[in-house]
Design an enzyme around this catalytic site. Structure first.
Site, short mmCIF file in Angstrom:
data_model
loop_
_atom_site.label_atom_id
_atom_site.label_comp_id
_atom_site.label_asym_id
_atom_site.label_seq_id
_atom_site.Cartn_x
_atom_site.Cartn_y
_atom_site.Cartn_z
N ARG A 96 60.10 56.85 -18.82
CA ARG A 96 59.27 56.82 -17.62
C ARG A 96 57.85 57.31 -17.86
O ARG A 96 56.90 56.78 -17.29
CB ARG A 96 59.92 57.68 -16.55
N HIS B 268 58.28 61.82 -8.92
CA HIS B 268 59.70 61.60 -8.74
C HIS B 268 60.55 62.84 -9.04
O HIS B 268 61.53 63.09 -8.35
CB HIS B 268 60.14 60.46 -9.66
N GLU C 249 65.27 52.29 -11.63
CA GLU C 249 65.15 51.81 -13.01
C GLU C 249 66.24 50.80 -13.35
O GLU C 249 66.09 49.99 -14.26
CB GLU C 249 65.29 53.04 -13.91
N GLY D 222 72.08 55.73 -11.47
CA GLY D 222 73.31 56.08 -12.14
C GLY D 222 73.30 57.43 -12.81
O GLY D 222 72.36 58.20 -12.68
N PHE E 21 69.90 52.00 -19.41
CA PHE E 21 68.89 52.76 -18.68
C PHE E 21 67.73 53.08 -19.62
O PHE E 21 67.88 52.99 -20.85
CB PHE E 21 69.48 54.04 -18.08
N HIS F 124 69.02 65.71 -0.91
CA HIS F 124 68.29 64.62 -1.55
C HIS F 124 69.07 63.91 -2.66
O HIS F 124 68.70 62.81 -3.05
CB HIS F 124 66.96 65.14 -2.08
N GLN G 77 57.41 64.44 -13.44
CA GLN G 77 57.69 63.05 -13.78
C GLN G 77 57.19 62.07 -12.72
O GLN G 77 57.53 62.20 -11.55
CB GLN G 77 59.20 62.86 -13.95
N GLY H 123 65.97 58.77 -17.29
CA GLY H 123 66.67 58.33 -16.10
C GLY H 123 68.17 58.39 -16.30
O GLY H 123 68.67 58.09 -17.39
N VAL I 266 74.68 77.96 1.86
CA VAL I 266 73.66 77.94 2.90
C VAL I 266 72.67 76.83 2.57
O VAL I 266 72.23 76.70 1.43
CB VAL I 266 72.97 79.32 3.05
N SER I 267 72.37 75.98 3.56
CA SER I 267 71.50 74.83 3.29
C SER I 267 70.63 74.56 4.50
O SER I 267 71.07 74.71 5.64
CB SER I 267 72.35 73.59 3.00
N HIS J 137 57.69 58.32 -11.67
CA HIS J 137 58.56 57.16 -11.87
C HIS J 137 57.67 55.93 -11.79
O HIS J 137 56.82 55.84 -10.90
CB HIS J 137 59.63 57.13 -10.77
N LEU K 299 61.70 54.78 -3.82
CA LEU K 299 62.05 54.46 -5.20
C LEU K 299 62.70 53.08 -5.32
O LEU K 299 63.61 52.76 -4.56
CB LEU K 299 63.03 55.52 -5.72
N GLY L 173 73.00 72.50 -0.73
CA GLY L 173 74.28 71.81 -0.65
C GLY L 173 74.24 70.40 -1.19
O GLY L 173 74.94 69.52 -0.69
N ARG M 35 62.18 63.69 -18.58
CA ARG M 35 63.60 63.45 -18.36
C ARG M 35 63.91 61.97 -18.51
O ARG M 35 63.12 61.12 -18.06
CB ARG M 35 64.01 63.91 -16.96
#
Lengths: 584, 248
Positions: free
Chosen positions: A290, A358, A250, A56, A121, A49, A235, A395, A40-41, A237, A247, A17, A393
């Protein structure tokens, strides 16, 4: 827990969720109000999370920006391992999704004239990151959750842990879950299932991820026979707080923060990331990607230019020159976190930081509409690997990824469910099997000198030693060997808490099964990739090798229960592989 | 500083205990350890059966609210050393039914939240999105504080009215209603007022203000409730003076 399982039936079931799951749920409720949809969570949705994301969400908006440039940044950021058709779709659809969130009440930060503000970023050539101060994920999640309440048709099973997918003849028909409050085992059937359970940071000891990020959706898919993809790409960070791993976004560097070694030197200039400027320069220095920044940290450690702390070597993030006003407007949570957890004030003090696990670039292999490797199965968000992130990836691409592919997977699953057959009687046997398995786990005695927490800690340490920022063939092999022994212990461990209600030890034992499957997939995929690309750096194969490895790795569970690694072509459309350059 | 601290933790297993019982533990006292770290230490090293919720450990997911020495706190943002030499008393949040150990049942809040319609309500029907609704930084500022609620339930645990009258909608839900009322993009304040003007709406509040003082995110639910009472009072004057069609 012994009265057997109860059953509920829906058309589409979302597992998870967070941003991706809720976006999918709303997409289904809007496009197919005739369908019965449920979420369902294992936690209440607003605890997911997504809530922790800070900096952003990227989407082309500014007058000087272009779709082409966001595509190129993402492809080069991925070290050419991202699928270019997926990236094009993602970049094209991200702005509309972010505007949709704006219409649903997300409090995006604004320019003076009331239009959306964007910030810089890492790895992005233009300012295109939408933000809600530095609580972007929190605001997006609550806007999505609160908006989802409007759709009364969306049924929720909050605090229910999914333990198994129900599969018959290659098609998924729902899940088995444990309702935490009561311990009741419940089969929830559905004509299509979307996995949106987030990442798997808890495979490692030091992570920004929350306690809940145990790779549940990935492990469910894997055990059901669907392939995972690109699991070797984890990854780090570059800026987490020591000890907690919390965290530090960035956005601190986007707003002009500097990374300093123990001599107060902006060390990134020594790693082909450009030359220092007072004001931040896009795609340069602290605004590099990163993977490269985390790797530079390791070299600083080797050169003896980091500072020792009780929690290992650290460098410093310097925000002092930004001033209290900017920090309070644009980075208020960073100040709050530093004051609370480090007892320092970034307005006047240096922030100690070190790289921290991360994000998982890999995940459940899907196509551009979230279709996974079994009929009726979909995945979106960090759980999935479409792939737009490839080997690294950028950020602020992950939040819009949850929206774009959550909506796509939701719509595709809805169409699928509308035409799909009803669940066959055969799955009842699987429900009984799973019920017995769970009851057995609850009844089993745990060896006196062992337990879930101990095995989990050893598993995490093994992963860090074997598959950290830099890996080697021998380190990965050794990790895989240790995993054999860990797996036996996981098989023997029981649960000391015998109560049916809110058995968090049972949940932890089930999560541990997920962690060990996912960890093993990371190690095996890493061994197979004999090159260095993005976040996967092999010191025994230090160069990118497009001839042999411009391919995805899929990993599937074979008949003996072992991970089997295979290859899949990368989709290259208009951007042939090139050199990744930053700061020049 | 001593190297350990006593934690007195309330335990309750519905299948075993007729009522909650305090149990004493001793955990290492380290400057960087929170109450949550202490609980996790107990669970990992001393008693696996201890049950509590937690997730982000950075004060944003809202899972780990408990009463610490009688005060509702986020345990991930409350440090053991602030309670030295101890003992630190950890109990489930007050005013909620206890499911097990430190876990409370918040179903009541989850059912009340949708009643205040915490989403953007418009009088136009937008089907195609072609740009953002303009909102100046000042307009954002007007509701921003109320948008910071993490649904951690500390305000419900602190609210004496909710303790006595479980029908009371309660601080966080009212603050979220106000968050949307104050949002320049929203047109739903009338609909929300209809809900909050009911007997169980805002009227129960006696302005103790405990909700605002325990909020870990500096939201001011007491202020929101006060504003609703004023709006409701104005509304009842209008209802008395004007025919229905002219109200708004």
């Amino acid at each position: 827990m012994s009265e057997g399982a109860t059953t509920a039936a829906h058309d589409v079931l979302l597992v998870g969720g967070g941003a991706a799951g809720l976006r999918a749920a709303i997409a289904i409720a809007e496009t197919r109000p005739d369908l019965d949809v449920a979420v369902v969570s294992k936690v209440y949705p607003m605890r997911s999370h997504t809530v922790s994301a800070e900096g952003g969400a990227a989407g082309v908006m500014a007058d000087d920006d272009s779709i082409e440039e966001h595509i190129y940044d993402t492809i080069s950021g991925s070290d050419w391992l991202g699928d270019q058709d997926a990236i094009e779709a993602f970049v094209n659809e991200a702005p509309r999704e972010l505007l949709q969130l704006e219409h649903w009440g997300c409090p995006w930060s604004r320019q003076d004239d009331g239009r959306i503000a964007v910030r810089a970023f890492g790895g992005m050539k233009k300012m295109r990151t939408w933000f809600a101060a530095d609580k972007t994920g929190f605001h997006m999640l609550h806007a999505l959750f609160q908006t989802s309440l409007k759709y009364r048709a969306v049924k929720r099973y909050d605090e229910s842990f999914v333990t198994r997918l129900l599969v018959d003849e290659g098609r998924v028909y729902g899940v088995v879950s444990v309702e935490l409050a009561t311990g009741r085992i419940r089969a929830i059937t559905a004509k299509a299932v979307v996995l949106a359970t987030g990442g798997c940071g808890k495979v490692f000891p030091f992570t920004t991820n929350a306690n809940i990020n145990t790779g549940d959706g990935m492990a469910l898919a894997y055990r059901a026979g669907a392939p995972l993809k690109d699991m070797e790409f984890v990854q780090y960070h570059p800026t987490g707080l020591p000890f907690t791993g919390i965290l530090i976004t960035e956005a601190t560097r986007a707003e002009g923060g500097w990374l300093l070694n123990k001599d107060g030197y902006r060390y990134l200039q020594d790693y082909d990331l450009g030359t220092p400027t007072d004001k931040p320069t896009l795609r340069s220095m602290e605004l590099g990607p990163r993977d490269r920044l985390s790797q530079a940290f390791v070299h600083e450690v080797e050169k003896g230019r980091t500072t020792d702390s009780p929690w290992g070597p650290i460098v410093h993030l310097d925000l002092r020159h930004l001033g209290a006003k900017l920090i309070d407007t644009k980075l208020p949570m960073v100040r709050e976190l530093c004051l609370q957890y480090e007892r320092i004030d970034p307005v006047t003090d240096l922030i100690p930081v070190r790289p921290v696990v991360h994000y998982m670039m890999g995940g459940v292999h899907t196509d551009i509409d979230g279709r996974a490797g079994l009929d009726g199965l979909y995945a979106a968000g960090e759980t999935a690997c479409v792939s737009i992130n490839g080997a690294n990836r950028l950020g602020s691409n992950s939040l819009p990824e949850c929206l774009v592919f959550g909506a796509r997977a939701g719509r595709a699953a809805a169409e699928d469910a509308a035409a799909a057959p009803a669940p066959p009687a055969a799955i009842a046997a699987q429900v009984s099997d799973e019920t017995r398995r769970l009851e057995h786990l609850l009844a089993r005695d745990t060896p006196l000198d062992d337990g879930v927490a101990r095995i989990r800690e050893e598993l995490q340490t093994t992963m860090e030693d074997a598959a950290g920022i830099y890996r080697t063939g021998p380190s990965l092999e050794k990790g895989a060997d240790t995993f054999q022994a860990l797996r036996e212990r996981v098989g023997a461990v029981g649960v000391r808490d015998t109560s049916p209600s809110f058995n968090t030890e049972l949940v932890a034992a089930l999560e541990l099964e997920n962690l060990i499957d996912i960890g093993e997939c990371i190690l095996r995929s890493g061994l197979a990739r004999e090159e260095s690309r993005g976040a996967h750096q092999r010191t025994d194969f230090p160069k990118r090798d497009d001839e042999r490895f411009l391919v995805h790795h899929t990993v599937r569970r074979d008949h003996d229960g072992n991970p089997s690694v295979d290859r899949l072509p990368v989709t290259i459309t208009r951007w042939p592989p090139g050199e990744r350059t930053y700061g020049r | 500083m001593d190297d350990s601290i006593a934690m007195q933790v309330t335990r309750y297993r519905p299948d075993k205990n007729s009522q909650p019982v305090p149990v004493d533990y001793e955990v290492p006292l380290r400057t960087e350890w929170t109450v949550l770290d202490g609980l996790n230490h107990i669970k990992a090293e001393q008693d696996e059966t201890l049950s509590f919720r937690w997730s982000c450990r950075m004060g944003i997911c809202g899972s780990c609210g408990m009463n610490v020495n009688g005060e509702p706190r986020l345990t991930c943002a409350t440090f053991l050393s602030d309670y030295a030499p101890g003992p630190v008393r950890v109990e489930p949040l007050a005013n909620f039914p206890v499911v097990k150990d430190l876990i409370v049942d918040i179903t009541d809040f989850m059912e009340k939240l949708p009643r205040v319609k915490p989403w953007i309500i418009r009088d136009d029907d937008v089907t195609e999105i072609d740009g953002e609704y303009i909102q100046t930084p000042e307009e954002l500022e007007a509701y921003q504080q109320f948008s910071m609620c993490i649904n951690c339930m500390l305000c419900y645990a602190a609210c004496p009215v909710y303790g006595l009258d479980p029908d009371f909608v309660g601080p966080a839900a009212i603050a979220l209603a106000e968050r949307y009322d104050l949002d320049s993009r929203d047109r739903g304040s009338r609909e929300r007022l209809d809900v909050l003007i009911e007997k169980e709406g805002v009227w129960g509040c006696t302005f103790v203000g405990e909700c605002t003082s325990v909020c870990p995110k500096h939201v001011d639910p007491a202020g929101a409730i006060q504003r609703y009472k004023l709006k409701a009072a104005q509304e009842s004057v209008k209802a008395f003076l004007l025919p229905k069609a002219l109200r708004r």
